[in-house]
Design an enzyme around this catalytic site. Structure first.
Site, PDB file in Angstrom:
ATOM      1  N   ASP A  13       0.806  -1.226   0.000  1.00 51.39           N
ATOM      2  CA  ASP A  13       0.000   0.000   0.000  1.00 51.39           C
ATOM      3  C   ASP A  13       0.839   1.276   0.000  1.00 51.39           C
ATOM      4  O   ASP A  13       0.443   2.298   0.570  1.00 51.39           O
ATOM      5  CB  ASP A  13      -0.979   0.011   1.201  1.00 51.39           C
ATOM      6  N   LYS A  16       1.738   2.121  -5.068  1.00 52.31           N
ATOM      7  CA  LYS A  16       2.304   1.552  -6.309  1.00 52.31           C
ATOM      8  C   LYS A  16       1.393   1.791  -7.499  1.00 52.31           C
ATOM      9  O   LYS A  16       1.854   2.029  -8.612  1.00 52.31           O
ATOM     10  CB  LYS A  16       2.560   0.038  -6.139  1.00 52.31           C
ATOM     11  N   GLY A  40      -4.487  -4.415  -3.800  1.00 55.74           N
ATOM     12  CA  GLY A  40      -5.487  -3.399  -4.132  1.00 55.74           C
ATOM     13  C   GLY A  40      -4.734  -2.153  -4.531  1.00 55.74           C
ATOM     14  O   GLY A  40      -4.094  -1.523  -3.693  1.00 55.74           O
ATOM     15  N   HIS A  41      -4.734  -1.849  -5.813  1.00 54.94           N
ATOM     16  CA  HIS A  41      -3.957  -0.714  -6.325  1.00 54.94           C
ATOM     17  C   HIS A  41      -4.905   0.367  -6.810  1.00 54.94           C
ATOM     18  O   HIS A  41      -5.740   0.127  -7.675  1.00 54.94           O
ATOM     19  CB  HIS A  41      -3.028  -1.174  -7.459  1.00 54.94           C
ATOM     20  N   GLN A 221       2.059  -5.984  -3.192  1.00 55.62           N
ATOM     21  CA  GLN A 221       2.552  -6.080  -1.815  1.00 55.62           C
ATOM     22  C   GLN A 221       3.849  -5.249  -1.671  1.00 55.62           C
ATOM     23  O   GLN A 221       3.976  -4.240  -2.316  1.00 55.62           O
ATOM     24  CB  GLN A 221       2.754  -7.541  -1.383  1.00 55.62           C
TER      25      GLN A 221
HETATM   26  P1  GDP Z   1      -0.809   0.286  -3.546  1.00 56.35           P
HETATM   27  O1  GDP Z   1      -1.398  -0.987  -3.056  1.00 56.35           O
HETATM   28  O2  GDP Z   1       0.646   0.394  -3.273  1.00 56.35           O
HETATM   29  O3  GDP Z   1      -1.145   0.582  -4.975  1.00 56.35           O
HETATM   30  O4  GDP Z   1      -1.504   1.444  -2.684  1.00 56.35           O
HETATM   31  P2  GDP Z   1      -3.090   1.572  -2.355  1.00 56.35           P
HETATM   32  O5  GDP Z   1      -3.779   2.054  -3.566  1.00 56.35           O
HETATM   33  O6  GDP Z   1      -3.597   0.343  -1.693  1.00 56.35           O
HETATM   34  O7  GDP Z   1      -3.055   2.664  -1.218  1.00 56.35           O
HETATM   35  C1  GDP Z   1      -2.537   3.933  -1.442  1.00 56.35           C
HETATM   36  C2  GDP Z   1      -3.653   4.966  -1.163  1.00 56.35           C
HETATM   37  O8  GDP Z   1      -3.082   6.253  -1.051  1.00 56.35           O
HETATM   38  C3  GDP Z   1      -4.658   5.059  -2.291  1.00 56.35           C
HETATM   39  O9  GDP Z   1      -5.911   5.379  -1.743  1.00 56.35           O
HETATM   40  C4  GDP Z   1      -4.135   6.217  -3.138  1.00 56.35           C
HETATM   41  O10 GDP Z   1      -5.164   6.877  -3.861  1.00 56.35           O
HETATM   42  C5  GDP Z   1      -3.561   7.110  -2.083  1.00 56.35           C
HETATM   43  N1  GDP Z   1      -2.381   7.900  -2.485  1.00 56.35           N
HETATM   44  C6  GDP Z   1      -1.386   7.569  -3.329  1.00 56.35           C
HETATM   45  N2  GDP Z   1      -0.454   8.545  -3.372  1.00 56.35           N
HETATM   46  C7  GDP Z   1      -0.885   9.505  -2.523  1.00 56.35           C
HETATM   47  C8  GDP Z   1      -0.344  10.759  -2.093  1.00 56.35           C
HETATM   48  O11 GDP Z   1       0.739  11.189  -2.488  1.00 56.35           O
HETATM   49  N3  GDP Z   1      -1.079  11.478  -1.180  1.00 56.35           N
HETATM   50  C9  GDP Z   1      -2.274  11.026  -0.701  1.00 56.35           C
HETATM   51  N4  GDP Z   1      -2.904  11.777   0.189  1.00 56.35           N
HETATM   52  N5  GDP Z   1      -2.806   9.845  -1.082  1.00 56.35           N
HETATM   53  C10 GDP Z   1      -2.110   9.103  -1.964  1.00 56.35           C
HETATM   54  P1  IMO Z   2      -0.879  -4.212  -2.218  1.00 61.16           P
HETATM   55  O1  IMO Z   2      -0.421  -4.761  -3.531  1.00 61.16           O
HETATM   56  C1  IMO Z   2      -0.917  -4.596   2.128  1.00 61.16           C
HETATM   57  C2  IMO Z   2      -0.939  -8.652   3.753  1.00 61.16           C
HETATM   58  C3  IMO Z   2      -2.183  -9.124   4.481  1.00 61.16           C
HETATM   59  C4  IMO Z   2      -1.570 -10.058   5.494  1.00 61.16           C
HETATM   60  C5  IMO Z   2      -0.439 -10.706   4.693  1.00 61.16           C
HETATM   61  C6  IMO Z   2      -0.791 -12.065   4.112  1.00 61.16           C
HETATM   62  O2  IMO Z   2      -2.186  -3.508  -2.276  1.00 61.16           O
HETATM   63  O3  IMO Z   2       0.207  -3.415  -1.577  1.00 61.16           O
HETATM   64  P2  IMO Z   2      -2.278 -12.819   2.054  1.00 61.16           P
HETATM   65  O4  IMO Z   2      -3.738 -12.645   1.784  1.00 61.16           O
HETATM   66  O5  IMO Z   2      -1.383 -12.254   1.019  1.00 61.16           O
HETATM   67  O6  IMO Z   2      -1.926 -14.249   2.390  1.00 61.16           O
HETATM   68  O7  IMO Z   2      -2.017 -11.990   3.416  1.00 61.16           O
HETATM   69  O8  IMO Z   2      -0.128  -9.810   3.652  1.00 61.16           O
HETATM   70  N1  IMO Z   2      -1.153  -8.157   2.366  1.00 61.16           N
HETATM   71  C7  IMO Z   2      -1.103  -6.867   2.035  1.00 61.16           C
HETATM   72  N2  IMO Z   2      -0.931  -5.759   2.790  1.00 61.16           N
HETATM   73  N3  IMO Z   2      -1.019  -4.484   0.784  1.00 61.16           N
HETATM   74  C8  IMO Z   2      -1.174  -5.575   0.011  1.00 61.16           C
HETATM   75  O9  IMO Z   2      -1.172  -5.528  -1.337  1.00 61.16           O
HETATM   76  C9  IMO Z   2      -1.261  -6.841   0.638  1.00 61.16           C
HETATM   77  N4  IMO Z   2      -1.439  -8.103   0.194  1.00 61.16           N
HETATM   78  C10 IMO Z   2      -1.352  -8.883   1.256  1.00 61.16           C
HETATM   79  O10 IMO Z   2      -2.862  -8.049   5.091  1.00 61.16           O
HETATM   80  O11 IMO Z   2      -0.985  -9.317   6.533  1.00 61.16           O
HETATM   81 MG    MG Z   3      -2.937  -1.659  -1.828  1.00 64.45          MG
END
Ligand code: GDP
Ligand code: IMO
Ligand code: MG
Length: 419
Positions: A13, A16, A40-41, A221
């Site tokens: 998270d 990415k 979840g991206h 991840q």
């Molecule tokens: P990922 O799994 O690495 O793709 O990240 P996620 O999408 O799960 O979580 C990142 C969250 O932060 C998302 O809701 C993005 O929309 C948000 N986000 C990304 N970059 C920024 C930033 O620079 N500032 C803020 N406030 N939110 C951001």
């Molecule tokens: P993105 O790509 C954050 C965490 C789960 C748990 C551990 C194992 O959005 O960054 P799993 O279901 O993979 O066996 O769970 O890994 N986890 C993540 N945490 N971002 C993710 O993906 C994750 N995918 C798995 O919360 O701790």
């Molecule tokens: Mg994510």
């Protein structure tokens, strides 16, 4: 720069999705190489929010997208994402490796059953069947995309594996009865619908690189969730590290040109497991609320804390990171003081290398360097306009990691980015 790997340097998270979308504008193809719909991206374009679990984030830029052999694929989730994109007028140009393992209903059942059995020692998985699917791949019980589109192979594999899975479900007292015929019918139908995308993606991706096209390898991840290099067993079951891009797509290690590490300006983690810089105070609350730190996949509240540079420096080494994209700098806006953890203190000694032992890690206390905070970086698109204190914070990170920061994200939208 034809072959670029983009990975998370923390516990997932990091943002990415946003950074992949940003880089994808200059790429020809974006490929996922590991993980599954545990990811979840989020990508936000023109105020519209897209959340991808399987589809490479570059799809929004209209690029060719590939799901590599290293991914574990839940067909129903992928079909939903394809439908969602169609409703938005986007027809994905998608290729799926015939070697990609398929997440089956018994994987999800066993994921839940294992977590139940672990009780308060559970990992806190996403419950998507990720671990059991990778376990089957390694145990050679897996069903691959190539089997899904071959009804004879699918039937034979299910006949072999379903009794074993039923025995496991019974042993775990999970109470579910598998119906091999029903599973066959459901999954053969997925196979028919996905058949046109399934191919030997190693040929395609390598041919793009032969033509000097740019391929972006989008990690899911993060390094600290890697099955070997993360906080095992509180990890996922795949290789989110840069090395995973090679093994997860069939591109030889010598072909990669650059590794981009995505680093959130503070630390978050979902699920269980150690997190030395976790904050349970008002600052932790500020990070959760201002950062909207709720999981993209499960909606769980993310644990938040100061930036852990012990973990980040370890991640930069393991992944040989060329440049860093730092995200969510704006979330630190308004804090009087900000802190960086460069070393841990453990049993009276200083530790600067991230330990593999959870027993040692659980005794590590972060040692903080405190710096002045700043008023506002939100939405800034020009480096010169950043407050001096924010620049000092970024310089301290870059210096300690010995890696340049080339991208700074100051908001969730595509345009809230500094190059
Ligand atoms: P990922 O799994 O690495 O793709 O990240 P996620 O999408 O799960 O979580 C990142 C969250 O932060 C998302 O809701 C993005 O929309 C948000 N986000 C990304 N970059 C920024 C930033 O620079 N500032 C803020 N406030 N939110 C951001
Ligand atoms: P993105 O790509 C954050 C965490 C789960 C748990 C551990 C194992 O959005 O960054 P799993 O279901 O993979 O066996 O769970 O890994 N986890 C993540 N945490 N971002 C993710 O993906 C994750 N995918 C798995 O919360 O701790
Ligand atoms: Mg994510």
């Amino acid at each position: 720069m034809p072959a670029i790997i983009l990975i998370g340097l923390q516990w997932g998270d990091e943002g990415k999705g946003k950074i992949t979308d940003f880089y994808a504008s200059r790429a020809d193809c974006v490929a996922r190489f590991q993980g599954g719909n545990n990811a979840g991206h989020t990508v936000i374009v023109n105020g519209k929010k897209y959340k991808f679990h399987l589809m490479p984030s570059g799809v929004i830029q209209g690029k060719e997208v590939v799901i590599g052999n290293g991914v574990v694929l839940d067909p129903s989730v992928l079909l939903e994402e394809i439908e969602m994109l169609r409703r938005e007028g986007i027809e994905p140009s998608l290729r799926i490796s015939d070697r990609t393992n398929v997440i089956m209903p018994y994987h999800r059942i066993l994921d839940g059953a294992e977590e139940n059995l672990l009780g308060d020692k559970k990992i806190g998985t996403t419950g998507r069947g990720i671990g059991p699917c990778y376990a089957d791949k390694i145990s050679r019980f897996g069903i691959r995309m190539g089997d899904l589109i071959d009804e004879q192979a699918l039937r034979e594999k299910l006949e072999r594996v379903v009794p074993i899975k039923q025995a496991m479900i019974d042993a775990f007292n999970a109470g579910e009865k598998l119906n091999a015929e029903k599973i066959f019918r459901e999954y053969a139908e997925y196979g028919r619908r996905l058949k046109k995308y399934v191919t030997d993606t190693t040929l395609y991706v390598n041919s793009l690189l032969d033509e000097d096209k740019t391929v972006l390898f989008e990690g899911a991840q993060g390094c600290m969730l890697d099955i070997d290099f993360g906080t095992y067993p509180y990890t996922t079951s795949s290789h989110p590290v840069a090395g995973g891009a090679s093994i997860g797509t069939g591109v030889g290690p010598k072909r990669f040109d650059k590794v981009v590490g995505v680093l959130k300006a503070y630390t978050t983690r979902v699920g269980e497991g150690p997190m030395p810089t976790e904050l349970k105070d008002a600052v932790g609350g500020h990070l959760v609320e201002k950062g909207k730190e709720y999981g993209t996949t499960t909606g769980r509240k993310r644990r938040c804390g100061w930036l852990d540079l012990v973990a980040a420096r370890y991640a930069c080494r393991i992944n040989y990171v060329d440049e860093i994209a730092i995200t969510k700098l704006d979330v630190l806006d308004g804090l009087k003081k900000v802190k960086l953890c460069k070393i841990y203190e453990c049993d009276g000694e200083e530790i600067d290398n991230f330990p593999s032992s959870l027993a040692i890690l659980s005794r590590c206390k972060p040692v903080y360097e405190e710096m002045d905070g700043w008023e506002k970086t939100e939405g800034i698109k020009n480096y010169d306009e950043l407050p001096e204190q924010a620049k000092d914070y970024l310089n301290a990170i870059s210096e300690w990691l010995d890696v340049p920061i080339n991208i700074i994200s100051t908001g969730p939208s595509r345009e809230e980015t500094i190059m």
